[in-house]
Design a protein around this motif. Structure first.
Motif, short mmCIF file in Angstrom:
data_model
loop_
_atom_site.label_atom_id
_atom_site.label_comp_id
_atom_site.label_asym_id
_atom_site.label_seq_id
_atom_site.Cartn_x
_atom_site.Cartn_y
_atom_site.Cartn_z
N GLY A 197 60.95 -110.35 -29.22
CA GLY A 197 59.60 -110.20 -28.94
C GLY A 197 59.28 -109.29 -27.71
O GLY A 197 58.36 -108.85 -27.58
N LEU A 198 60.29 -108.78 -26.89
CA LEU A 198 60.00 -107.87 -25.56
C LEU A 198 60.16 -106.42 -26.37
O LEU A 198 60.30 -105.57 -25.44
CB LEU A 198 61.01 -108.03 -24.60
N ALA A 199 60.34 -106.20 -27.60
CA ALA A 199 60.63 -104.72 -28.08
C ALA A 199 59.20 -103.98 -27.63
O ALA A 199 59.58 -102.50 -27.26
CB ALA A 199 60.47 -104.81 -29.51
N PRO A 200 58.04 -104.27 -27.60
CA PRO A 200 57.05 -103.30 -26.92
C PRO A 200 57.15 -103.02 -25.59
O PRO A 200 56.69 -101.80 -24.97
CB PRO A 200 55.79 -104.17 -27.20
N VAL A 201 58.06 -103.68 -24.65
CA VAL A 201 58.40 -103.08 -23.50
C VAL A 201 59.71 -102.63 -23.29
O VAL A 201 60.16 -102.32 -22.04
CB VAL A 201 58.25 -104.38 -22.26
N GLY A 202 60.40 -102.17 -24.26
CA GLY A 202 61.62 -101.49 -24.23
C GLY A 202 62.82 -102.39 -24.57
O GLY A 202 63.91 -101.80 -24.55
N MET A 203 62.74 -103.84 -24.99
CA MET A 203 63.97 -104.58 -25.04
C MET A 203 64.31 -104.09 -26.49
O MET A 203 63.46 -103.95 -27.27
CB MET A 203 63.67 -105.74 -24.66
N ASP A 204 65.40 -104.38 -26.83
CA ASP A 204 65.98 -104.36 -28.32
C ASP A 204 66.89 -105.57 -28.60
O ASP A 204 67.83 -105.56 -27.78
CB ASP A 204 66.44 -102.73 -28.68
N TYR A 205 66.44 -105.93 -29.76
CA TYR A 205 67.64 -107.09 -30.25
C TYR A 205 67.35 -106.95 -31.80
O TYR A 205 66.70 -107.41 -32.37
CB TYR A 205 67.15 -108.31 -29.71
#
Length: 261
Positions: free
Chosen positions: A28-36
């Motif tokens: 859920g943090l993809a918009p701030v640059g996290m990737d999973y």
């Protein structure tokens, strides 16, 4: 196997992605640059493969989430191929042992799953304030009850593996299974590897052997499965970054699943 060949082989098969502990939070943090697993999901979608993330409260007990994965397998008549990271791999394995489930599947890939437990889970469980904090955070975030952490400990996992050894052996004999482990090495390229190094050194000191900062290599390799050990920390196979190629890793694992035995 190239992408076009993979797409042909996977035609008519659903790929079900099973997140590990807190995976839905990180994704859920993809918009701030996290990737999973985002790059892997996008790659499969781009190939025209039917792929979905199984909705799991990832802090829930393994058995509870195994039931959810089994329900996802049964929700569509097309055969499934399960890809689980960390705790998600344990839940996928448990789902496959439900009578009739393996027959509905074409394969199983486990990325860095602690089949025989994690000493880090043992350490956290021994500290009641930490355990209670995890429990309450999980409930508030609707990730489960937090009791799933107990299912990751070495006593719990080793007991489960002993109790289910015949079924696991039958599964790996009859279904293509690939298990991938990672080892945190000195030549890591990603600064995030450094976040895992203190735990990796502690685990080495505890006699756990080579590990990725959370899971020992020996714990992540399922007996009877096709196996490989790659460099990197515990998120190296599911998150993009310097020196990482999660799509390439999944491409390789799918190739092993689809290759003749």
């Amino acid at each position: 196997m190239d992408d076009a060949a993979l797409a042909r082989h996977l035609s008519g098969t659903r790929v079900l992605l099973c997140y590990g502990l807190l995976g839905e939070v990180i994704a859920g943090l993809a918009p701030v640059g996290m990737d999973y697993m985002g790059g892997q999901l996008a790659w499969l979608t781009g190939l025209g493969v039917a792929v979905q993330v199984v909705k799991l409260p990832t802090a829930a007990p393994v058995g509870v989430n195994a039931g959810r994965i089994a329900a996802a397998i049964l929700s569509d008549p097309r055969p499934a191929l399960l890809v689980g990271h960390s705790k998600g791999g344990l839940e996928a394995l448990a789902a496959l042992l439900v009578p009739g489930m393996a027959a509905r599947c074409h394969g199983f890939i486990a990325l860095q799953s602690p089949f025989f437990g994690s000493p880090v889970a043992d350490l956290l469980l021994a500290r009641r304030p930490v355990l209670m904090a995890v429990h309450h955070l999980a409930r508030l975030s609707r990730l489960g009850t937090g009791r799933g952490l107990r299912d990751l400990t070495t006593p719990a996992r080793q007991g489960w593996m002993r109790a289910h050894a015949p079924q696991v052996a039958a599964l790996t004999a009859g279904l293509p299974v690939v298990t991938l482990a990672t080892e945190l090495r000195a030549e890591g390229h990603d600064w995030r590897d450094g976040l895992y190094r203190p735990l990796a050194r502690w685990m080495q000191g505890q006699g756990a052997g080579p590990n990725d900062g959370l899971v020992p290599v020996a714990s992540a390799l399922l007996p009877g499965a096709r196996q490989a050990v790659l460099p990197g920390c515990h998120r190296a196979l599911v998150a993009r970054g310097p020196g990482r190629d999660p799509v390439g890793v999944l491409r390789m694992a799918l190739g092993l699943i689809l290759a003749p035995a």
